[in-house]
Design a protein around this motif. Structure first.
Motif, PDB file in Angstrom:
ATOM      1  N   VAL A  88       0.913  -1.197  -0.099  1.00  0.00           N
ATOM      2  CA  VAL A  88       0.128   0.000   0.101  1.00  0.00           C
ATOM      3  C   VAL A  88       0.922   1.086   0.175  1.00  0.00           C
ATOM      4  O   VAL A  88       0.539   2.430  -0.669  1.00  0.00           O
ATOM      5  CB  VAL A  88      -1.069   0.279   1.011  1.00  0.00           C
ATOM      6  CG1 VAL A  88      -0.193   0.026   2.425  1.00  0.00           C
ATOM      7  CG2 VAL A  88      -2.123   0.936   1.070  1.00  0.00           C
ATOM      8  N   LEU A  89       2.150   1.174   0.551  1.00  0.00           N
ATOM      9  CA  LEU A  89       2.760   2.428   0.656  1.00  0.00           C
ATOM     10  C   LEU A  89       3.569   2.772  -0.713  1.00  0.00           C
ATOM     11  O   LEU A  89       3.283   3.838  -1.161  1.00  0.00           O
ATOM     12  CB  LEU A  89       4.176   2.305   1.651  1.00  0.00           C
ATOM     13  CG  LEU A  89       3.488   2.256   3.147  1.00  0.00           C
ATOM     14  CD1 LEU A  89       4.615   1.726   4.064  1.00  0.00           C
ATOM     15  CD2 LEU A  89       2.656   3.412   3.558  1.00  0.00           C
ATOM     16  N   PRO A  90       4.173   2.022  -1.356  1.00  0.00           N
ATOM     17  CA  PRO A  90       4.927   2.159  -2.724  1.00  0.00           C
ATOM     18  C   PRO A  90       3.913   2.528  -3.519  1.00  0.00           C
ATOM     19  O   PRO A  90       3.923   3.531  -4.511  1.00  0.00           O
ATOM     20  CB  PRO A  90       5.737   1.148  -3.157  1.00  0.00           C
ATOM     21  CG  PRO A  90       5.295  -0.007  -2.358  1.00  0.00           C
ATOM     22  CD  PRO A  90       4.723   0.439  -0.820  1.00  0.00           C
ATOM     23  N   ILE A  91       2.736   1.876  -3.623  1.00  0.00           N
ATOM     24  CA  ILE A  91       1.524   1.928  -4.629  1.00  0.00           C
ATOM     25  C   ILE A  91       0.819   3.515  -4.425  1.00  0.00           C
ATOM     26  O   ILE A  91       0.694   4.274  -5.186  1.00  0.00           O
ATOM     27  CB  ILE A  91       0.333   0.986  -4.503  1.00  0.00           C
ATOM     28  CG1 ILE A  91       1.028  -0.254  -5.048  1.00  0.00           C
ATOM     29  CG2 ILE A  91      -0.619   1.244  -5.372  1.00  0.00           C
ATOM     30  CD1 ILE A  91       0.141  -1.463  -5.024  1.00  0.00           C
ATOM     31  N   ALA A  92       1.001   3.739  -3.297  1.00  0.00           N
ATOM     32  CA  ALA A  92       0.333   5.205  -2.597  1.00  0.00           C
ATOM     33  C   ALA A  92       1.161   6.170  -3.185  1.00  0.00           C
ATOM     34  O   ALA A  92       1.031   7.217  -3.526  1.00  0.00           O
ATOM     35  CB  ALA A  92       0.081   5.235  -1.306  1.00  0.00           C
ATOM     36  N   GLY A  93       2.609   5.985  -3.234  1.00  0.00           N
ATOM     37  CA  GLY A  93       3.528   6.877  -3.836  1.00  0.00           C
ATOM     38  C   GLY A  93       3.381   7.227  -5.235  1.00  0.00           C
ATOM     39  O   GLY A  93       3.564   8.441  -5.689  1.00  0.00           O
TER      40      GLY A  93
END
Length: 460
Positions: A88-93
């Motif tokens: 969820v973190l890299p995709i949110a980036g």
């Protein structure tokens, strides 16, 4: 009320973007059942509406897309479920950095980032319009591309270095996005702030382009690796075919050598009026002759090599292969014929070898009309497997060899069409793969076909 509805639409956009990036960048295998998707999105929208009335600040509405994507990854993955939650973190980036690019560009011509953020609703409205138009076109016009993607790269996964690089890039994009949005808080000169934002905008565009390029290059590498393996497989099939052909010729010469003795023996038995012995002798001789022609004949040497090599392996699992019709000369590359027949037969063999079906037979049928060549592959399936086919789509029913995607690519080279479905015949269900190829009828091919027909005519 309108603001709350707009928040729900925005949350839905965010969740869709999470899913699209997860599928087409990270190659996550999500639900294959439409009912599961209906339930998933229905639950999400219901939760959004509930929190819309109980959460006046809207904080929980913003969190829900992140939470539901984590749940989706956790339910879809077979292993590394907890590690998958951190996607969820890299995709949110990747998502936020895409939105930051136009805001950064506008900042270069304004006094502060806060003034741009104050017009956030206007710019997000434009983004929403672009997103929904693109998404509708993707669903409407992109069906063929999505189907090809699912079939061709269904076994594609990111290697460790690709996954680590993608995760690191996504996290870096997230950090850049936060820093760009907070540029007014740094209390630095306008020139330096705008230089930083301009550099960040270029860096974000470069990193996002690098991710896309890496995925495309990885897909191409996978395709060429499969093509190389397929070439090797085709050469092996040819070698096996020639070995079988040599053995058949050896048996033919042996029987031909003994034929005079057989005729003399039969003549003597008839003279002695031993008709019962004569009948049995003829039956034994007929069995011996039939054993010579162990091959399947399609009328095409390349296909004969492939089909008979597959038949040799299929017999080990008590699986028969039958041919109806003739192919003859085809203006199709050998590698494409190998792609079509190897994958189609491998799929059928894998489906049958561990099944409890009493009559395990793969039926292959050929029909031709002018420049149109029809191919059909048909094999029985168990009732449970048939139900599983429709619950989870073809991916789980047929997941062998290089897949239907390579067959479709070979078929489409000749402006052809491929279709597969389940059909009932009494109490038995069958999986059917139908292929139509359109070939160019050259003068040479017509002359060759005519010669083959004339040569084969006496045998009829």
């Amino acid at each position: 009320m309108f603001e709350k509805l707009y928040m729900i639409i925005g949350s839905a956009e965010l969740l869709i973007l999470f899913i699209l990036i997860g599928k087409y960048i990270y190659f996550e295998q999500f639900f294959h059942n439409l009912r599961a998707w209906y339930f998933f999105f229905g639950t999400f929208l219901f939760s959004e509406f509930v929190f819309c009335f109980f959460d006046s600040e809207g904080e929980l509405q913003v969190v829900l897309p992140f939470l539901f994507f984590c749940v989706l990854v956790f339910l879809s993955r077979r292993k590394h479920k907890l590690r998958g939650l951190f996607l969820v973190l890299p995709i949110a980036g990747m998502i936020f950095s895409t939105i930051i690019i136009p805001l950064s560009f506008l900042y270069l011509f304004s006094q502060s980032m806060n003034s741009i953020i104050d017009t956030y609703t206007f710019w997000m409205g434009i983004f929403d319009i672009i997103f929904w138009i693109s998404f509708i076109l993707f669903l409407w016009k992109g069906k063929k591309w999505r189907r090809r993607f699912d079939e061709v790269v269904k076994n594609r996964t990111l290697s460790n270095w690709e996954r680590n690089l993608t995760n690191a890039t996504g996290l870096l994009l997230l950090i850049f996005s936060v820093l760009v949005l907070s540029v007014d808080e740094f209390k630095i000169a306008s020139l330096y702030a705008k230089s930083f934002v301009g550099f960040g905008m270029i860096m974000i565009a470069f990193l996002e382009t690098s991710i896309i390029a890496m995925v495309i290059q990885g897909n191409s590498k996978t395709y060429f690796q499969q093509a190389a393996i397929l070439n090797e497989h085709y050469l092996k099939a040819q070698l096996e075919h020639f070995k079988t052909y040599q053995e058949t010729q050896r048996e033919t010469r042996r029987v031909h050598h003994d034929m005079k003795n057989h005729i003399v023996c039969l003549y003597n038995l008839i003279l002695e009026k031993k008709y019962e012995e004569t009948s049995q002798y003829i039956l034994d001789l007929n069995t011996q002759i039939q054993q010579i022609d162990r091959e399947l004949h399609t009328g095409n040497d390349i296909v004969d090599a492939i089909v008979n090599e597959k038949l040799t392996n299929a017999k080990k699992d008590q699986i028969a292969i039958s041919i109806e019709g003739k192919l003859g000369y085809l203006t199709i590359d050998a590698i494409d014929l190998c792609t079509i027949f190897s994958n189609a037969i491998d799929n059928a063999v894998e489906s049958l070898k561990d099944s409890c079906i009493p009559e395990k037979e793969i039926q292959i049928q050929f029909k031709k009309q002018n420049a149109m060549q029809f191919l059909m592959f048909r094999n029985p399936v168990e009732q449970g497997e048939a139900a599983f086919f429709f619950l989870t789509t073809k991916r789980n029913c047929i997941n062998h060899g290089f897949g239907l995607g390579n067959i479709r690519m070979a078929v489409e080279k000749y402006k052809g069409h491929m279709e597969y479905y389940l059909e009932n015949e009494g109490e038995q269900r069958f999986f059917v793969l139908e292929i139509i190829l359109f070939m160019q009828l050259t003068t040479k091919s017509k002359q060759f076909t005519t010669n083959v027909t004339l040569e084969k005519a006496p045998e009829l």
